[in-house]
Design an enzyme around this catalytic site. Structure first.
Site, PDB file in Angstrom:
ATOM      1  N   ASP A 173      86.629  98.109  87.254  1.00  0.00           N
ATOM      2  CA  ASP A 173      87.563  96.986  87.285  1.00  0.00           C
ATOM      3  C   ASP A 173      88.477  96.990  86.056  1.00  0.00           C
ATOM      4  OD1 ASP A 173      84.981  96.673  88.420  1.00  0.00           O
ATOM      5  OD2 ASP A 173      85.258  94.519  88.686  1.00  0.00           O
ATOM      6  N   ARG A 243      85.348  97.434  96.309  1.00  0.00           N
ATOM      7  CA  ARG A 243      86.448  96.820  95.561  1.00  0.00           C
ATOM      8  C   ARG A 243      86.564  97.402  94.158  1.00  0.00           C
ATOM      9  NH1 ARG A 243      86.660  90.912  96.294  1.00  0.00           N
ATOM     10  NH2 ARG A 243      85.665  90.415  94.296  1.00  0.00           N
TER      11      ARG A 243
END
Length: 859
Positions: A173, A243
């Site tokens: 991330d 993700r």
């Protein structure tokens, strides 16, 4: 969605037959709307739902400086660039700028937390700064983000910790949060060391998170191996979360936007991107085209197809293709199937018309506990336990960005095919057919035109009558006639008779402002002398003369480099800046005071066009300039005009073009094929393709046939044959000019049976160092260029090929040709494969070989 849907019988939609479709059958709509329309619907819906709740001082007292709202804001600012809707930009900017106090401090932000998630708003600020928002408080806030990254805690190798409270940990991330900001900052404020920093972070993550067995990347890595979730040997987290991989994928394509292709790590970063893309495609669900929450465990009980990651993957793949980082042919089927799946399976429309992105994982992380008190241990059970919601901004933003890139991708789709060589020539030629017109004549004299008088109104009336009657010829009889701008309508043939001279006035007031393209950038500027907007079946024919009357006392004086400051330069610079900043075309109003000369003949967004037989003299600048046109025939013209920028014929972003039996004597490029300049060319994203040049003579000019330099949309499938190119003032025969600011792919160019006399530089010039050269972020590519049966008698050299590290020049082939009287050394730098087959290259003065042995004396 039923997790067992993958075992149901498939329906035969696009997703299963995309590979069997020809390129021109690819869809433009999904679920009844184009990708850009879906992006606008999503933006409008979410703006309506959120209102002012994301702004500081709005109705939500908990609003804060945050990566999720700024991701949505960034997508809106970029959507404004594509649509011209300033409302998107204003709302998107406010998600960040409302938190910036007048002194530049950032409300709700604490640097002491060293939370890498707080950096993404900097991307919005940098984009706004580039767009001309130069408020002091904005610069101060940008500097604050920069300062955090300068002080941010790191691993022993220099990798950024995800947060101060997550010590020694790098997360996928975090790469999205920081690397694109660093690379963008490096470009805007000229801090080259930050490019190295951004690259290092990407490469460190690849080093520590990649799993060769699966082709995927672990969510996080703990250098100390101390976290409960960390593998004690590798430091990896236990699973692959889609993700997280999406964050990393977006980080790479977004960072590459700002890197120069000459940066030493660009090739390495591109390798990583291809690894990421290959892993994404490998684990794509074969039925739906989507991706599972836990990437490598499809169909496992509890696992589900997830919208935020699927949107991120589509954005990454489509953008990678559009920028040339990923090969189109390899990844196009996957991205089409995925976008279709998102619209079909994740989008829901409410009764009020608002749309929703469903099946979004609300949040996931590692360490500590979640809001339900569950330990975030990185297990499969943990990832599927987090709430599933609609319209999570971590999916909404990427969905909007994916639609933007999909729209570009579909606009760039080949309308025919990738030509291999001359075996495809007839296939191209068969698609070019000159229009036919009814046998009806409308003489301009019948509408009031008088010899030697101003015939503007009469010509306009004749064209209107001809169009209303269903078509025919508007006839300019023998004699001298004067006119301002002529605007053609569908089914009208403007016929300039033998002995007729149609002279165009030089008063700018006679050329109203229209939507045009000026040196590759769309603008509102003076009408071309002869113009058509979105018309069909139009022509200019006859053996008469079109005289633009340009000289150094009127139009040409606007670009007179010999007399002090060039008048057009400020306007030119202003237009190019607006193109780079994405200013809506309607606001790019030039005209009076800008000194941007009109082109002579410019059909725009039109089809079925014939320009035949006439002589063209003294143009203000480019002579024949079809833009975004299809099926164009240019035949039998004599173009003689030696003013500045007097290119002869410049098909731009046009398809199926035949140029034959013409004489070019222009002093500039005789034929220059183009497709838009820089960011504006990439915005329009329309190549020039399927172009034939034959049986023509090229005399004075910078090049006989030229590709570029405004070529950001790409050029492909160009055939050149049976031409003569000869003049002491002709610089090259075949020329490619491009750089790392223009970018674009120039490919499949074939030249045969061309006789070259005298040229000043080379038979073939490929100059990728033109103007800005390597100083840009868009990789120029030249490939598959074939020269066969070419003769030259007085060219200094055969090849002048100048590339640079990172640029691509590949597949140059010269065969069955003879080049004599060469006087200079060949120039070949940073080039891939060049082959010669049955070629003579003979210098004017042939040196004697060293240590040669004379022939034996006969006795």
């Amino acid at each position: 969605m039923n997790v067992f849907r993958k075992f149901m019988a498939p329906t035969l939609g696009l997703s299963l037959v995309a590979l069997s479709l020809s390129a021109n059958e690819l869809p433009q709509k999904f679920g009844g709307a184009t990708p850009l329309e879906w992006s606008k619907r999503m933006a409008d819906s979410e703006m309506s739902r959120k209102g002012d709740t994301m702004f500081f001082g709005g109705s939500n007292p908990k609003a804060r400086w945050d990566y999720t709202t700024s991701l949505f804001g960034l997508s809106l600012v970029k959507l404004a660039e594509q649509t011209g809707n300033a409302g998107y930009a204003n709302y998107g900017a406010k998600t960040v700028e409302s938190f910036i106090a007048p002194d530049g401090t950032i409300r709700t932000y604490k640097m002491a937390d060293y939370n890498i998630d707080m950096i993404p708003p900097g991307k919005v600020m940098l984009l706004r700064w580039e767009q001309g928002v130069r408020a002091p408080q904005l610069r101060t806030a940008i500097a604050t983000m920069y300062e955090q990254m300068q002080k941010h805690p790191r691993t022993s190798e220099g990798g950024y910790w995800h947060k101060l409270r997550y010590p020694h940990q790098m997360w996928l991330d975090g790469l999205f949060m920081a690397s694109p900001f660093l690379a963008h900052y490096a470009k805007v404020f000229e801090e080259p060391a930050l490019f190295d920093e951004a690259a290092k972070q990407i490469l460190l993550m690849d080093k520590h998170a990649y799993d060769a067995r699966s082709g995927l990347y672990y969510h996080a890595w703990d250098e100390k191996r101390e976290q409960p979730w960390a593998n004690r040997e590798t430091g990896h987290s236990p699973n692959f979360w889609s993700r997280a991989i999406g964050w990393y994928a977006m980080a790479i394509v977004d960072s590459l936007d700002f890197f120069s292709p000459t940066h030493p790590e660009v090739d390495h970063i591109n390798e990583v991107l291809r690894r990421v893309a290959d892993g994404i495609v490998r684990w794509q669900d074969p039925l739906t085209g989507l991706w599972w929450q836990v990437t490598d465990q499809p169909g496992r009980a509890g696992n589900y197809l997830e919208a935020t990651a699927s949107s991120m993957f589509v954005y990454t793949l489509a953008k990678g293709i559009n920028r040339g980082y990923l090969p189109r042919e390899q990844y196009l089927p996957a991205v089409l199937k995925a976008y279709e799946g998102i619209i079909r399976d994740f989008m829901r429309t409410d009764p009020d018309g608002r749309v929703n992105l469903t099946r979004c994982c609300e949040v996931a992380g590692l360490g500590y506990t979640n809001s339900a008190g569950r330990t975030r241990d990185g297990s499969f059970d943990y990832y599927i336990s987090e709430p599933i919601i609609d319209n999570d901004l971590k999916g909404v933003g990427p969905f909007i960005l994916a639609g933007i890139e999909m729209q570009k991708l579909l606009a760039q789709q080949p309308k025919s095919f990738a030509a291999r060589g001359w075996e495809d020539y007839e296939r191209v030629l068969a698609n070019i057919n000159a229009p036919q017109f009814p046998a009806r004549d409308f003489p301009i004299t019948a509408f009031g035109a008088q010899p030697n008088g101003n015939a503007t109104a009469a010509i306009r009336a004749a064209i209107a009558a001809c169009n209303a009657a269903g078509g025919g010829r508007v006839v300019v009889p023998a004699g001298e006639w004067f006119t301002g701008a002529i605007h053609l309508l569908s089914n009208v043939n403007l016929h300039v008779s033998e002995g007729a001279v149609l002279k165009f006035t030089t008063d700018p007031a006679d050329y109203p402002i229209v939507f045009t393209r000026w040196e590759g950038v769309e603008a509102m500027n003076y009408s071309p002398l002869i113009y058509a907007w979105e018309q069909e079946n139009i022509a200019i024919t006859g053996t008469g003369t079109l005289d633009g009357q340009a000289d150094w006392d009127n139009w040409w004086a606007w670009n007179d480099k010999k007399k002090g400051p060039v008048k057009q330069k400020p306007g030119r610079d202003r237009l190019f800046a607006m193109g780079e900043e994405g200013v809506p075309v309607a606001e790019r109003v030039m005209g009076d005071g800008a000194f941007l000369r009109p082109n002579f003949i410019q059909p725009y967004r039109s089809r079925n066009i014939l320009i035949e037989g006439v002589t063209i003299l003294r143009s203000p600048m480019w002579e024949v300039h079809p833009v975004l046109c299809d099926n164009v025939t240019v035949r039998g013209l004599k173009i003689i005009s030696h003013g500045p920028n007097n290119d002869g014929c410049n098909p731009e972003s046009s398809t199926n073009v035949l140029i034959e039996h013409c004489l070019f004597d222009t002093g500039d490029d005789c034929i220059a094929i183009k497709s838009g300049r820089n960011n504006d060319g990439r915005r329009v994203a329309a190549p020039s393709e399927n172009i034939i040049v034959r049986h023509s003579i090229m005399k004075d000019g910078h090049g006989g046939v030229v590709l570029g330099s405004e070529c950001s949309g790409g050029i492909r499938n160009v055939f050149i044959e049976h031409c003569e190119m000869d003049s002491p003032d002709l610089d090259r025969a075949l020329r490619f000019k491009n750089n790392a600011v223009r970018g674009g792919v120039l490919e499949n160019v074939f030249m045969r049976h061309v006789r070259i006399g005298q040229v000043a530089e080379a038979v073939l010039t490929i100059d990728l160092l033109y103007e800005e050269g390597a100083n840009g972020a868009h990789l120029p590519i030249v490939r598959n260029v074939q020269l066969d049966n070419i003769t030259s008698s007085a060219s200094p050299r055969v090849l002048y090929v100048a590339g640079f590290p990172g640029a691509v020049v590949e597949g140059i082939k010269v065969s069955n040709s003879a080049f004599r009287n060469l006087t200079h050394s060949e120039v070949v730098t940073h080039v891939g494969r060049i082959t010669f087959d049955n070629v003579v290259m003979e210098p004017k003065v042939r040196p004697k070989g060293l240590n040669s042995v004379p022939a034996p004396t006969k006795h």
